[in-house]
Design a protein around this motif. Sequence first.
Motif, short mmCIF file in Angstrom:
data_model
loop_
_atom_site.label_atom_id
_atom_site.label_comp_id
_atom_site.label_asym_id
_atom_site.label_seq_id
_atom_site.Cartn_x
_atom_site.Cartn_y
_atom_site.Cartn_z
N ARG A 1 -4.73 97.02 2.74
CA ARG A 1 -3.53 97.23 1.93
C ARG A 1 -3.46 96.13 0.88
N ILE A 2 -3.32 96.55 -0.36
CA ILE A 2 -3.18 95.59 -1.47
C ILE A 2 -1.73 95.12 -1.52
N ILE A 3 -1.54 93.82 -1.35
CA ILE A 3 -0.24 93.19 -1.61
C ILE A 3 -0.50 92.16 -2.70
N GLY A 4 -0.27 92.60 -3.92
CA GLY A 4 -0.69 91.83 -5.07
C GLY A 4 0.45 91.15 -5.81
N GLY A 5 0.07 90.25 -6.69
CA GLY A 5 1.02 89.58 -7.56
C GLY A 5 0.35 89.23 -8.87
N SER A 6 1.10 89.35 -9.97
CA SER A 6 0.56 89.05 -11.29
C SER A 6 0.90 87.62 -11.71
N ILE A 7 -0.14 86.89 -12.09
CA ILE A 7 -0.01 85.59 -12.76
C ILE A 7 -1.04 85.58 -13.89
N HIS A 8 -0.60 85.35 -15.11
CA HIS A 8 -1.48 85.38 -16.27
C HIS A 8 -1.97 83.98 -16.61
N TYR A 9 -3.26 83.82 -16.59
CA TYR A 9 -3.85 82.49 -16.84
C TYR A 9 -3.46 81.94 -18.21
N PHE A 10 -3.25 82.83 -19.19
CA PHE A 10 -2.93 82.39 -20.54
C PHE A 10 -1.47 81.98 -20.70
N ARG A 11 -0.66 82.20 -19.66
CA ARG A 11 0.75 81.81 -19.71
C ARG A 11 1.05 80.61 -18.81
N VAL A 12 0.04 80.07 -18.16
CA VAL A 12 0.22 78.95 -17.23
C VAL A 12 -0.73 77.83 -17.64
N PRO A 13 -0.26 76.59 -17.78
CA PRO A 13 -1.18 75.49 -18.11
C PRO A 13 -2.34 75.44 -17.11
N ARG A 14 -3.54 75.28 -17.61
CA ARG A 14 -4.71 75.29 -16.72
C ARG A 14 -4.56 74.27 -15.59
N ALA A 15 -3.95 73.14 -15.88
CA ALA A 15 -3.76 72.11 -14.85
C ALA A 15 -2.92 72.61 -13.69
N TYR A 16 -2.16 73.71 -13.91
CA TYR A 16 -1.30 74.25 -12.86
C TYR A 16 -1.82 75.55 -12.25
#
Length: 638
Positions: free
Chosen positions: A60-75
């Motif tokens: 079962r896919i329990i997914g979440g979206s996080i966009h790398y281009f909207r989050v500082p790479r350090a985080y």
Amino acid sequence: MVVLRIRNVHKRKYALICLCIAGFIMYRYLGMPGRGRRMSRKVGLCANTSQFTLEGEPFRIIGGSIHYFRVPRAYWRDRLMKMKACGINTLTTYVPWNLHQPERGVFNFQTQLDLEAYISLAAEMELWVILRPGPYISSELDLGGLPSWLLQDSSMRLRTTYPGFIQAVNTFFDKLIPKLVPLQFKKGGPIIAVQVENEYGSFGKDQSYMLFIKEALQSRGISELLLTSDKHNTLKSGGVDGALRTVKLQKLNQRNIQELTAIQPNNPTMVMDYWTGWYDIWGELHHVLPPEDMVSTVREVLRRGMSVNLYMFHGGSSFGFMSGALADPSYRALVPSYDYDAPLSESGEYTSKYHLLRDLLSRYKNTGGSDSLPDMPVLHYREAYEPAIMYQHLSLWDALSFTEGPFKSAKPVNMENLPVNNRNGQSYGYTLYETIITRGGLLQSGDNVRDRALVFVDRSYIGLFKRRSLELAVPDGKERRTLSLLVENCGRVHQGRELDKQRKGLVGDILLNNIPLRDFTIYSLDMKPSFIDSLYQAPWKSLSETPSFPGFFMGRLFAYGYPSDTFVKLPGWEKGVVFINGFNLGRYWSIGPQQTLYLPGPFLNSGINQVIVFEEQEGDFKVHFEDEADLGMAADIQ
């Protein structure tokens, strides 16, 4: 006897070492879903029955979206660890073409845009990945993530098999897809599925287009499960043979699910985007979805045995000029915060949604067989720094010599067709148009201003053109005067059928007393880091009590020790852009709802940090730094 006893001791040591090695191997390859069990990896994610299987096992896919281009790479690591600790097993992300290919022949997959590093980090975090490479992604980005240089072609038809668009997609995919192929599940990587385009059913002009995108992915080596994703009423038209249809929604309506199962009755049901909140629009309220509503919907989705992806799990920030806009029923621009009222806040803080969701997901075993979820990572410290006092000022007019150009043209030239950036045109920011007038009278925009223009005569402000304000009085005066229009691209529309019409700047004639103005001098003010850096050599002046507007204002932020996250607040300022150490943090606007700009600690230096504010009309000359976000007055999503 002594020799025998020594040999036995050695045997026991060797046996213990062998057991340790065997135990490590079993843990390494049997207990870590991100890297996966030592499966044969021949089949991957399958959707041939009513339930997903991953290499033959129910999944079962329990997914979440996080966009790398909207989050500082350090985080990146911090955010993915928080995702894992909440019980999510799959990361989803879009891929923004406009950021990865800012100009024809120029590609950027480094630092903040290192997609391969992001996917590899997800694998290290024991997360599967569903990738959404577009080419169109929407995602509330300028032009839906498509590069603006496509609009240089006056006949361009985006998201169709128009030759100019297809050729550009092929060039981009030739660079992008080979980076992704080795990261697929069957190659030992974490990518278990790839989405074909995005919400094409609501656009749907060209039936052969989706087939082209599908084949463009597969011919370059994509071999994992393919998906499409649409709202319930466009599921049929948005799909393509050979790809699993999935649905987007915020309220779980039985009829919506029935529409999906009617189209594909023998396949798994997946909510590819369950919207955990919503984006915000300048001049409106901050949208929120009550936590209890969110978790009850997720609970019901899981109770019915469906798979789900939370869009967004963590929204982050649309830094710079990244944000899109809406066209229907009228033009409205989006704010830079992409907080989205998601389970993790814009700055990565836990919310009540996060805690409720974690409690729910703890009842599902999504961590490779472990009965408990990982510990929640410690939050980063936030700090309210001392205000930055603006001590220097640079008039916009004194900054013009640092732009690329100027350019002469008999008629107005839209932003995308300016001969700048290696003839790729101007993508973002402001464009200044100047011409000579010899009389006053009625100035008419003819709705050719995209999107907003400050109007000056001999550099004195006389009024504003917006989408719905089409006329302006020009006072009488001496014979020859300079008329200036500072035009801002507030963001290209990110969805709908108006994509082809998103050229910015002056897109047609401006009339003075019903006569078209001619002979323009045009300055491109895209506010790129190279331009901001060049302003170091500009003739800055000590800040007087009555500085001219528009203008740039410079101050300093002191951060001692290891810099912490903070939030920029500008009470008393009207509208403009904030730059920290040359980085475009985003727009601010007194009409709200957003009142603070998120400033991540990794963007700061220990010690002195340069703060530059470009203000259009009015400034307080002091920039504040708070330890809490202020996204404005909230209203429940209807």
